[in-house]
Design a protein around this motif. Structure first.
Motif, PDB file in Angstrom:
ATOM      1  N   GLN A 132       1.136  -1.091  -0.351  1.00 13.61           N
ATOM      2  CA  GLN A 132      -0.039  -0.018   0.559  1.00 13.61           C
ATOM      3  C   GLN A 132       0.781   1.236  -0.176  1.00 13.61           C
ATOM      4  OE1 GLN A 132      -3.314   0.365  -0.098  1.00 13.61           O
ATOM      5  NE2 GLN A 132      -3.263  -2.051  -0.515  1.00 13.61           N
ATOM      6  N   PHE A 133       0.423   2.088  -1.092  1.00 12.83           N
ATOM      7  CA  PHE A 133       1.292   3.287  -0.784  1.00 12.83           C
ATOM      8  C   PHE A 133       0.405   4.273  -0.412  1.00 12.83           C
ATOM      9  CE2 PHE A 133       3.334   0.677  -4.397  1.00 12.83           C
ATOM     10  CZ  PHE A 133       4.604   0.899  -4.102  1.00 12.83           C
ATOM     11  N   SER A 134       1.267   5.267   0.492  1.00 12.74           N
ATOM     12  CA  SER A 134       0.381   6.366   0.769  1.00 12.74           C
ATOM     13  C   SER A 134       0.117   7.761  -0.421  1.00 12.74           C
ATOM     14  CB  SER A 134       0.987   7.186   1.967  1.00 12.74           C
ATOM     15  OG  SER A 134       2.387   7.787   1.675  1.00 12.74           O
ATOM     16  N   GLU A 135      -1.036   8.087   0.026  1.00 12.88           N
ATOM     17  CA  GLU A 135      -1.165   9.163  -0.681  1.00 12.88           C
ATOM     18  C   GLU A 135       0.075  10.571  -1.138  1.00 12.88           C
ATOM     19  OE1 GLU A 135      -4.044  13.192  -0.949  1.00 12.88           O
ATOM     20  OE2 GLU A 135      -5.337  11.253  -0.220  1.00 12.88           O
ATOM     21  N   ASP A 136       0.573  10.300   0.318  1.00 15.03           N
ATOM     22  CA  ASP A 136       2.091  11.511   0.071  1.00 15.03           C
ATOM     23  C   ASP A 136       2.797  10.755  -1.237  1.00 15.03           C
ATOM     24  OD1 ASP A 136       1.254  13.048   1.900  1.00 15.03           O
ATOM     25  OD2 ASP A 136       2.431  12.009   3.612  1.00 15.03           O
ATOM     26  N   PHE A 137       3.092   9.179  -0.825  1.00 15.47           N
ATOM     27  CA  PHE A 137       3.777   8.383  -2.262  1.00 15.47           C
ATOM     28  C   PHE A 137       3.473   8.909  -3.399  1.00 15.47           C
ATOM     29  CE2 PHE A 137       5.083   5.859  -4.907  1.00 15.47           C
ATOM     30  CZ  PHE A 137       6.103   5.268  -3.839  1.00 15.47           C
ATOM     31  N   SER A 138       2.308   8.754  -4.032  1.00 13.24           N
ATOM     32  CA  SER A 138       1.620   9.167  -5.017  1.00 13.24           C
ATOM     33  C   SER A 138       2.082  10.675  -5.521  1.00 13.24           C
ATOM     34  CB  SER A 138       0.463   8.572  -4.755  1.00 13.24           C
ATOM     35  OG  SER A 138       0.191   6.829  -4.726  1.00 13.24           O
ATOM     36  N   LYS A 139       1.662  11.564  -4.563  1.00 10.87           N
ATOM     37  CA  LYS A 139       1.901  12.805  -5.309  1.00 10.87           C
ATOM     38  C   LYS A 139       3.291  13.135  -5.553  1.00 10.87           C
ATOM     39  CE  LYS A 139      -1.957  14.497  -2.069  1.00 10.87           C
ATOM     40  NZ  LYS A 139      -1.898  15.155  -1.387  1.00 10.87           N
ATOM     41  N   GLY A 140       4.029  12.574  -4.377  1.00  9.09           N
ATOM     42  CA  GLY A 140       5.482  12.752  -4.443  1.00  9.09           C
ATOM     43  C   GLY A 140       5.906  11.786  -5.878  1.00  9.09           C
ATOM     44  N   ALA A 141       5.554  11.599  -5.680  1.00  9.19           N
ATOM     45  CA  ALA A 141       5.706  10.338  -7.596  1.00  9.19           C
ATOM     46  C   ALA A 141       5.260  11.011  -8.694  1.00  9.19           C
ATOM     47  CB  ALA A 141       5.329   8.807  -7.327  1.00  9.19           C
ATOM     48  N   SER A 142       4.676  11.964  -8.801  1.00  6.50           N
ATOM     49  CA  SER A 142       3.895  12.094  -9.330  1.00  6.50           C
ATOM     50  C   SER A 142       4.979  13.741 -10.171  1.00  6.50           C
ATOM     51  CB  SER A 142       1.990  12.618  -9.502  1.00  6.50           C
ATOM     52  OG  SER A 142       1.599  11.453  -9.671  1.00  6.50           O
ATOM     53  N   ALA A 143       5.180  14.391  -8.774  1.00  5.36           N
ATOM     54  CA  ALA A 143       5.482  15.420  -8.700  1.00  5.36           C
ATOM     55  C   ALA A 143       7.492  15.299  -9.839  1.00  5.36           C
ATOM     56  CB  ALA A 143       5.779  16.025  -7.156  1.00  5.36           C
ATOM     57  N   LEU A 144       7.523  14.024  -9.478  1.00  2.00           N
ATOM     58  CA  LEU A 144       9.185  13.783  -9.630  1.00  2.00           C
ATOM     59  C   LEU A 144       8.931  12.968 -11.238  1.00  2.00           C
ATOM     60  CD1 LEU A 144      11.723  13.187  -8.821  1.00  2.00           C
ATOM     61  CD2 LEU A 144      11.313  10.918  -7.953  1.00  2.00           C
ATOM     62  N   LEU A 145       7.610  12.772 -11.002  1.00  6.40           N
ATOM     63  CA  LEU A 145       7.749  12.865 -13.241  1.00  6.40           C
ATOM     64  C   LEU A 145       7.852  13.835 -14.172  1.00  6.40           C
ATOM     65  CD1 LEU A 145       5.278   9.229 -12.693  1.00  6.40           C
ATOM     66  CD2 LEU A 145       7.733   9.998 -13.617  1.00  6.40           C
ATOM     67  N   ASP A 146       6.414  14.779 -13.357  1.00  2.46           N
ATOM     68  CA  ASP A 146       6.141  16.198 -14.281  1.00  2.46           C
ATOM     69  C   ASP A 146       8.000  16.752 -13.874  1.00  2.46           C
ATOM     70  OD1 ASP A 146       3.935  15.575 -14.293  1.00  2.46           O
ATOM     71  OD2 ASP A 146       3.472  16.327 -12.087  1.00  2.46           O
ATOM     72  N   ASP A 147       8.680  16.556 -12.969  1.00  5.77           N
ATOM     73  CA  ASP A 147       9.912  17.261 -13.454  1.00  5.77           C
ATOM     74  C   ASP A 147      10.546  16.694 -14.748  1.00  5.77           C
ATOM     75  OD1 ASP A 147       9.014  18.953 -11.000  1.00  5.77           O
ATOM     76  OD2 ASP A 147       9.758  18.021  -9.476  1.00  5.77           O
ATOM     77  N   LEU A 148      10.950  15.599 -14.684  1.00  8.62           N
ATOM     78  CA  LEU A 148      11.552  14.496 -14.995  1.00  8.62           C
ATOM     79  C   LEU A 148      11.047  14.892 -16.533  1.00  8.62           C
ATOM     80  CD1 LEU A 148      12.392  11.530 -12.901  1.00  8.62           C
ATOM     81  CD2 LEU A 148      14.036  13.247 -13.817  1.00  8.62           C
ATOM     82  N   LEU A 149       9.838  14.955 -17.161  1.00  5.81           N
ATOM     83  CA  LEU A 149       9.180  14.580 -17.705  1.00  5.81           C
ATOM     84  C   LEU A 149       8.504  15.724 -18.883  1.00  5.81           C
ATOM     85  CD1 LEU A 149       7.280  11.363 -18.214  1.00  5.81           C
ATOM     86  CD2 LEU A 149       9.481  12.084 -18.629  1.00  5.81           C
ATOM     87  N   GLY A 150       8.250  16.358 -17.312  1.00  2.00           N
ATOM     88  CA  GLY A 150       7.980  18.084 -18.010  1.00  2.00           C
ATOM     89  C   GLY A 150       6.630  18.859 -17.760  1.00  2.00           C
TER      90      GLY A 150
END
Length: 161
Positions: free
Chosen positions: A143-161
């Motif tokens: 189970q991943f917390s909501e914080d993990f999901s938000k952090g992963a999304s933010a990281l992907l946004d930074d990487l992919l623009g």
């Protein structure tokens, strides 16, 4: 989307990986794959001296499909299952052994490796790998917390623009 039937990770992955490495050394095979019955590679090892491997995802898919067809044949002949498959060519052999109802251990090797040695060593390892996979069935899902999901999304946004 189709997903693997098993989530092999952490300590369980490391233990399975060690068993595959042991099997590789004890038998002299080129490639050793643990495949789920949907055709996903869960773990694999290859000998250092082995030539470039075939496309392992394709091998896994075809092995799982062949296992399903073989299970249907077993059923037609009144058997619960056929636990192993051997495909022997002029220069190479593909050996597949069931690991319980969940996975297939697949070994690819050349004509210099005795099939009898492969079968004996594989049977030793299968019991241990099956026990590890059985532990995973009782494990709670990751189970991943909501914080993990938000952090992963933010990281992907930074990487992919």
């Amino acid at each position: 989307m189709i997903e693997p039937s098993l989530a092999l990770y952490g300590d369980a992955f490391e233990r399975v990986d060690r068993h595959l490495e042991e099997l590789l050394g004890a038998t002299g095979v080129r490639y050793c794959l643990l495949v789920d019955r949907k055709g996903f590679v869960l773990s694999h090892k290859e000998a250092l001296w082995a030539p470039r491997p075939p496309a392992l995802d394709s091998v896994a898919t075809l092995v799982a499909s062949n296992a399903a067809a073989t299970a249907a044949l077993a059923n037609m002949l009144g058997e619960r299952t056929f636990s192993e498959q051997i495909h022997q060519g002029e220069n190479g052999t593909l050996y597949v052994e069931s690991v319980g109802d969940q996975a297939l251990l697949t070994l690819i090797f050349d004509a210099s490796v005795p099939l009898g040695r492969v079968k004996v060593q594989t049977k030793k390892i299968i019991t241990q790998v099956a026990a590890i996979l059985a532990e995973l069935q009782d494990a709670p899902p990751v189970q991943f917390s909501e914080d993990f999901s938000k952090g992963a999304s933010a990281l992907l946004d930074d990487l992919l623009g």
